[in-house]
Design a protein around this motif. Structure first.
Motif, PDB file in Angstrom:
ATOM      1  N   ILE A 200       0.843  -1.196   0.000  1.00 34.38           N
ATOM      2  CA  ILE A 200       0.000   0.000   0.000  1.00 34.38           C
ATOM      3  C   ILE A 200       0.876   1.244   0.000  1.00 34.38           C
ATOM      4  CG2 ILE A 200      -0.179   0.133   2.534  1.00 34.38           C
ATOM      5  CD1 ILE A 200      -3.181   0.877   2.049  1.00 34.38           C
ATOM      6  N   GLU A 201       0.443   2.258  -0.726  1.00 35.58           N
ATOM      7  CA  GLU A 201       1.181   3.512  -0.787  1.00 35.58           C
ATOM      8  C   GLU A 201       0.966   4.310   0.497  1.00 35.58           C
ATOM      9  OE1 GLU A 201       3.269   4.496  -3.118  1.00 35.58           O
ATOM     10  OE2 GLU A 201       2.957   2.654  -4.260  1.00 35.58           O
ATOM     11  N   ARG A 202       1.885   5.218   0.758  1.00 31.00           N
ATOM     12  CA  ARG A 202       1.823   6.011   1.984  1.00 31.00           C
ATOM     13  C   ARG A 202       0.518   6.803   2.084  1.00 31.00           C
ATOM     14  NH1 ARG A 202       6.993   5.427   0.278  1.00 31.00           N
ATOM     15  NH2 ARG A 202       8.720   5.473   1.781  1.00 31.00           N
ATOM     16  N   GLU A 203       0.159   7.482   1.018  1.00 31.42           N
ATOM     17  CA  GLU A 203      -1.064   8.289   1.047  1.00 31.42           C
ATOM     18  C   GLU A 203      -2.300   7.418   1.234  1.00 31.42           C
ATOM     19  OE1 GLU A 203      -1.386  10.820  -2.318  1.00 31.42           O
ATOM     20  OE2 GLU A 203       0.440  11.965  -1.864  1.00 31.42           O
ATOM     21  N   GLN A 204      -2.275   6.228   0.640  1.00 27.98           N
ATOM     22  CA  GLN A 204      -3.425   5.333   0.755  1.00 27.98           C
ATOM     23  C   GLN A 204      -3.638   4.868   2.189  1.00 27.98           C
ATOM     24  OE1 GLN A 204      -2.084   2.540  -2.418  1.00 27.98           O
ATOM     25  NE2 GLN A 204      -4.151   2.760  -3.213  1.00 27.98           N
ATOM     26  N   ILE A 205      -2.548   4.481   2.856  1.00 24.58           N
ATOM     27  CA  ILE A 205      -2.702   3.983   4.229  1.00 24.58           C
ATOM     28  C   ILE A 205      -3.131   5.120   5.148  1.00 24.58           C
ATOM     29  CG2 ILE A 205      -0.256   4.283   4.847  1.00 24.58           C
ATOM     30  CD1 ILE A 205      -2.616   1.470   6.025  1.00 24.58           C
ATOM     31  N   ALA A 206      -2.641   6.337   4.896  1.00 24.82           N
ATOM     32  CA  ALA A 206      -3.057   7.479   5.718  1.00 24.82           C
ATOM     33  C   ALA A 206      -4.552   7.746   5.556  1.00 24.82           C
ATOM     34  CB  ALA A 206      -2.247   8.719   5.346  1.00 24.82           C
ATOM     35  N   LYS A 207      -5.033   7.705   4.320  1.00 30.23           N
ATOM     36  CA  LYS A 207      -6.458   7.944   4.076  1.00 30.23           C
ATOM     37  C   LYS A 207      -7.309   6.812   4.647  1.00 30.23           C
ATOM     38  CE  LYS A 207      -5.888  11.859   2.149  1.00 30.23           C
ATOM     39  NZ  LYS A 207      -6.219  13.062   2.963  1.00 30.23           N
ATOM     40  N   LYS A 208      -6.779   5.612   4.604  1.00 27.20           N
ATOM     41  CA  LYS A 208      -7.503   4.460   5.142  1.00 27.20           C
ATOM     42  C   LYS A 208      -7.668   4.593   6.656  1.00 27.20           C
ATOM     43  CE  LYS A 208      -7.552  -0.519   4.255  1.00 27.20           C
ATOM     44  NZ  LYS A 208      -6.796  -1.634   3.625  1.00 27.20           N
ATOM     45  N   ILE A 209      -6.588   4.966   7.332  1.00 27.55           N
ATOM     46  CA  ILE A 209      -6.649   5.158   8.786  1.00 27.55           C
ATOM     47  C   ILE A 209      -7.548   6.349   9.120  1.00 27.55           C
ATOM     48  CG2 ILE A 209      -5.292   5.726  10.839  1.00 27.55           C
ATOM     49  CD1 ILE A 209      -4.890   2.864   9.835  1.00 27.55           C
ATOM     50  N   GLU A 210      -7.437   7.409   8.339  1.00 30.23           N
ATOM     51  CA  GLU A 210      -8.283   8.590   8.571  1.00 30.23           C
ATOM     52  C   GLU A 210      -9.765   8.225   8.469  1.00 30.23           C
ATOM     53  OE1 GLU A 210      -9.325  12.544   6.055  1.00 30.23           O
ATOM     54  OE2 GLU A 210      -7.184  12.297   6.527  1.00 30.23           O
ATOM     55  N   LYS A 211     -10.105   7.392   7.506  1.00 31.00           N
ATOM     56  CA  LYS A 211     -11.503   6.985   7.336  1.00 31.00           C
ATOM     57  C   LYS A 211     -11.988   6.171   8.533  1.00 31.00           C
ATOM     58  CE  LYS A 211     -14.634   4.626   4.141  1.00 31.00           C
ATOM     59  NZ  LYS A 211     -14.741   3.868   2.860  1.00 31.00           N
ATOM     60  N   ILE A 212     -11.148   5.248   9.019  1.00 30.19           N
ATOM     61  CA  ILE A 212     -11.520   4.452  10.197  1.00 30.19           C
ATOM     62  C   ILE A 212     -11.784   5.363  11.388  1.00 30.19           C
ATOM     63  CG2 ILE A 212     -10.654   2.779  11.889  1.00 30.19           C
ATOM     64  CD1 ILE A 212      -9.118   1.439   9.587  1.00 30.19           C
ATOM     65  N   VAL A 213     -10.898   6.335  11.585  1.00 30.38           N
ATOM     66  CA  VAL A 213     -11.011   7.237  12.735  1.00 30.38           C
ATOM     67  C   VAL A 213     -12.260   8.111  12.621  1.00 30.38           C
ATOM     68  CG1 VAL A 213      -9.931   9.199  13.902  1.00 30.38           C
ATOM     69  CG2 VAL A 213      -8.542   7.237  13.207  1.00 30.38           C
ATOM     70  N   ASN A 214     -12.457   8.724  11.461  1.00 35.99           N
ATOM     71  CA  ASN A 214     -13.620   9.608  11.300  1.00 35.99           C
ATOM     72  C   ASN A 214     -14.941   8.846  11.388  1.00 35.99           C
ATOM     73  OD1 ASN A 214     -12.622  12.274  11.062  1.00 35.99           O
ATOM     74  ND2 ASN A 214     -11.886  11.845   8.994  1.00 35.99           N
ATOM     75  N   THR A 215     -14.947   7.615  10.880  1.00 34.04           N
ATOM     76  CA  THR A 215     -16.164   6.802  10.970  1.00 34.04           C
ATOM     77  C   THR A 215     -16.511   6.509  12.423  1.00 34.04           C
ATOM     78  OG1 THR A 215     -15.730   5.782   8.822  1.00 34.04           O
ATOM     79  CG2 THR A 215     -17.244   4.628  10.287  1.00 34.04           C
ATOM     80  N   ARG A 216     -15.484   6.170  13.199  1.00 27.66           N
ATOM     81  CA  ARG A 216     -15.745   5.874  14.622  1.00 27.66           C
ATOM     82  C   ARG A 216     -16.200   7.123  15.367  1.00 27.66           C
ATOM     83  NH1 ARG A 216     -17.713   5.011  18.536  1.00 27.66           N
ATOM     84  NH2 ARG A 216     -17.087   3.715  20.332  1.00 27.66           N
ATOM     85  N   ILE A 217     -15.595   8.265  15.067  1.00 30.37           N
ATOM     86  CA  ILE A 217     -15.988   9.506  15.743  1.00 30.37           C
ATOM     87  C   ILE A 217     -17.441   9.853  15.419  1.00 30.37           C
ATOM     88  CG2 ILE A 217     -15.590  12.004  15.815  1.00 30.37           C
ATOM     89  CD1 ILE A 217     -12.599  11.406  15.450  1.00 30.37           C
TER      90      ILE A 217
END
Length: 565
Positions: free
Chosen positions: A25-42
Motif C-alpha cells: 500500500i502507498e503512503r497516502e493510501q494507508i493514511a487515508k484508510k486510517i483517517e476513514k476508520i477514525v472519522n467513521t468511529r468519531i
C-alpha cells in the motif's frame, strides 16, 4: 490556596508510530484508510462512550464539531523489518500525524473544552484501531500498546498577559497540571506533590510561553501573537516533531526487542535449530539497530553543534523522559545473550558433526577390516569365470557383489558428505576506500545497486581477486565504481567483525586515499547506482552500509559518540 486560571484550548496533534509495507500500500493510501476508520468511529460516538455521565453531552458536542486529517510521515524511509510475531515484512518506519481541531468554526466554544475531555476521543479511537488494524497486518504495524500521543496547544488564558516565571507557575500549578499530563483525571483530592511533579519541567525559555512534554502527552501555551508567528516555522519542527520522532524510535526499539524475545524462545523450543537462518535474522535486527543509531546520531549531533539552546534542551528532555539509553542497553544485552546461545548451539553442532564423522570412519574401517573388499573381488572373479550354463550361480554371486558394492559406496559417500558438511566457511577479503577530494572537505560515497544494503550509501570498494595485490584491488574497485583514479595515503584499519556483512565472513582492509584524476570524472558505475561527493560535515546524518561508519570514525572523519558506539 492556588490562584485560578482558565486555559483555552486551540488545536492539537495526535501521533501513532508505525511500520508500513509500501509493497502492499502507498503512503497516502494507508493514511487515508486510517483517517476513514477514525472519522467513521468519531461519527458513531454515543453517550455510552463517555467515561462519566456528566461528560456525555460535552463529548457528543466535541465529536460533532471535530476537524481531523491524517498524514503519514516517514522517519526512516528504508527500514527492512521482518516482524517475528506476525510473520510480516515492513520497509518504512514513521508515524501517523493527525491534525485535530474541535470547534474550528465556533472558536468561542473552545473555551468549554476541559483537559479531561481531550483524552476521551483518542482513547475511543485507540480501541477502534485495535479491532480494525489487526486485519491489516500485511500493510501496517501500529503502536497500539501505547496511548495515542496528544500534543495540545493554547494561545489564550484568562487572566491574560501572565509572565510565566517560576513563581507564577507555582501560583497556578493546580489548573496547569491538568493540561501538562492530559491522560489523567481532574480530582480535587490530588496530593499537592502531584501538582509539583507535573509543573516541574517547563522547557520554555520565554516568559510568554509554557512548554511541557511528557511520555504520552504534551502541552504548549504561546501568547497569541507568538503562536501565529512562530508555531508553524519553529515550534512544529523543533518541539512537536521531535517528540513524535523520539517516540517512534522507542517503538522501533521495542519491536526489535520483541523479535529478539521470540527468537530466544524459538531457539529453545524448536529442537535442532538452523543456526545459519538464526544468525541471518539476528544480523538483520543488528542492521536495523544500526539504522536507528544512525538516526540517533543526527539527534546527538544536534546536541553537540546546534546553537538553539531551547531546541537542545527539548532533545535532552525527550531522551531522558523516554528512558532511551536504558531501553537501548536492554536490547544490546539481548543481542549478547542470543549470540552466546548461538555459539553454544554451534559448538554442540560441531561436536555432533564430529561424532557423525567418526561413525562414517568406523563403518569404513569395519568394511575394510573384515576383508569384505577382498571377498568382493573374489566374488566378481568367480562370477566372471562361471560356466554359461550355471545361470543361478552367476545371478547369486552378482547380486551379493552388487549389495556389498552398494554398502561400500554408501559408506564412502556418507563420509564425503560429512566432511563437506563440517568444512569451515572460507573468509572472503575485500578493500574499502575513504576517498578525499582535493580540498579535503568531502569524500566519495557510492549508492549500492544490489543487496545487501541496496540503495544505501557506502564507501567504494569490493572483493580482492585471486593473486591480486591489495593496493591494486583498491585502485581497480574505485575506478570501476566511481571512474576515479586514486593514490593511497595510509591504511585506516582491518575489519573482521563476524557480523559486519550479512553474506558471511567478509574481512575488509580500509585505506585513506586521495584523487589523482579530475574530480569531474566522478560517475557511478558497475555495482554503484551513483557516486557523489558528500561533505564531511554531513556524514553523521547519513545511513551507511556495513561498518563503514566505524571506518569513518577510525579515519577521524566522524566524531565518536559514547552513547551510541
Amino acid at each position: 490556596m492556588d490562584n485560578k486560571i482558565k486555559i483555552s484550548y486551540n488545536e492539537e496533534y495526535w501521533f501513532i508510530s508505525a511500520f508500513i509495507n509500501t509493497n502492499f500500500i502507498e503512503r497516502e493510501q494507508i493514511a487515508k484508510k486510517i483517517e476513514k476508520i477514525v472519522n467513521t468511529r468519531i461519527s458513531n460516538i454515543t453517550e455510552k462512550d463517555a467515561w462519566l455521565k456528566e461528560l456525555a453531552d460535552s463529548l457528543m458536542k466535541m465529536a460533532n464539531n471535530i476537524s481531523l486529517s491524517c498524514n503519514w510521515v516517514d522517519y526512516i524511509p528504508i527500514f527492512p523489518f521482518y516482524h517475528e510475531n506476525t510473520d510480516q515484512f515492513y520497509d518504512v518506519l514513521g508515524y501517523f500525524e493527525f491534525h485535530v481541531e474541535y470547534y474550528k468554526h465556533k472558536p468561542e466554544k473552545k473555551k468549554t473544552i476541559e483537559p479531561n475531555l481531550i483524552q476521551q476521543i483518542p482513547h475511543i479511537i485507540l480501541t477502534e484501531l485495535k479491532s480494525k488494524v489487526k486485519f491489516m497486518k500485511d500493510e501496517v504495524l501500529m503502536d497500539l500498546e501505547s496511548p495515542i500521543y496528544i500534543f495540545a496547544t493554547s494561545k489564550e488564558t484568562d487572566p491574560s498577559g501572565i509572565e510565566w516565571n517560576q513563581k507564577q507557575i507555582e501560583n497556578y500549578k493546580k489548573d496547569l497540571s491538568y493540561w501538562t499530563v492530559l491522560y489523567s483525571g481532574q480530582w480535587e483530592d490530588y496530593s499537592p506533590t502531584l501538582y509539583d511533579a507535573r509543573i516541574r519541567d517547563n522547557l520554555s525559555n520565554r516568559l510568554s510561553e509554557l512548554h511541557f512534554i511528557n511520555r504520552n502527552s504534551a502541552f504548549v501555551y504561546m501568547a497569541k501573537e507568538n503562536y501565529e508567528n512562530f508555531f508553524e516555522p519553529y515550534m512544529k519542527p523543533y518541539v512537536v516533531n521531535p517528540a513524535a520522532q523520539i517516540r517512534t524510535i522507542i517503538f522501533s526499539f521495542r519491536e526489535i526487542n520483541n523479535s529478539l524475545d521470540i527468537l530466544f524462545l524459538n531457539t529453545y523450543s524448536e529442537g535442532r535449530i538452523d543456526t545459519k537462518k538464526l544468525e541471518e535474522k539476528i544480523n538483520n535486527l543488528r542492521f536495523l539497530r544500526g539504522i536507528i543509531q544512525n538516526a540517533l546520531s543526527v539527534i546527538y549531533n544536534e546536541l553537540d553543534y546546534n546553537r538553539r539552546q531551547h531546541y537542545t534542551s527539548v532533545l535532552r528532555h525527550l531522551i531522558k523522559k523516554f528512558d532511551m539509553n536504558n531501553i537501548k542497553e536492554r536490547m544490546n544485552q539481548k543481542f549478547d545473550l542470543l549470540y552466546n546461545m548461538m555459539n553454544e548451539i554451534h559448538q554442540k553442532r560441531v561436536q555432533e558433526d564430529q561424532e557423525e564423522t567418526e561413525k562414517a570412519l568406523n563403518i569404513l574401517n569395519f568394511l575394510l577390516g573384515a576383508g569384505i573388499l577382498a571377498d568382493l573381488v573374489g566374488l566378481l572373479m568367480i562370477a566372471l569365470n562361471l560356466s554359461e550354463n550355471d545361470f543361478s550361480a552367476i545371478m547369486l554371486n552378482s547380486f551379493v557383489a552388487i549389495v556389498i558394492s552398494s554398502v561400500l559406496f554408501i559408506a564412502v559417500f556418507y563420509y564425503i558428505f560429512i566432511k563437506l558438511k563440517v568444512k569451515r566457511e572460507k573468509v572472503k577479503k575485500t578493500v574499502d576506500g575513504v576517498v578525499l577530494n582535493k580540498n579535503k572537505n568531502m569524500i566519495v560515497l557510492v549508492k549500492r545497486r544490489f543487496p545487501p544494503f541496496q540503495n544505501f550509501y557506502a564507501l567504494p570498494g569490493g572483493y580482492i581477486q585471486k593473486g591480486e595485490a591489495i593496493e591494486n584491488a583498491l585502485k581497480r574497485e574505485i575506478k570501476e565504481e566511481t571512474n576515479l583514479e586514486i593514490s593511497i595515503i595510509e591504511k585506516i584499519g582491518y575489519y573482521d567483525d563476524p557480523n559486519r556483512d550479512p553474506r558471511g565472513k567478509v574481512h575488509s582492509t580500509a585505506f585513506l586515499c586521495e584523487i589523482t584524476s579530475s574530480e569531474k570524472d566522478l560517475k557511478g558505475k558497475s555495482d554503484a547506482l551513483s557516486a557523489e561527493f558528500i561533505s564531511i560535515n554531513q556524514l553523521n546524518k547519513i545511513s551507511l552500509a556495513f561498518d563503514h561508519k566505524k571506518i569513518l570514525q577510525d579515519a577521524n572523519l566522524i566524531k565518536k559518540n559514547s552513547l551510541l558506539d
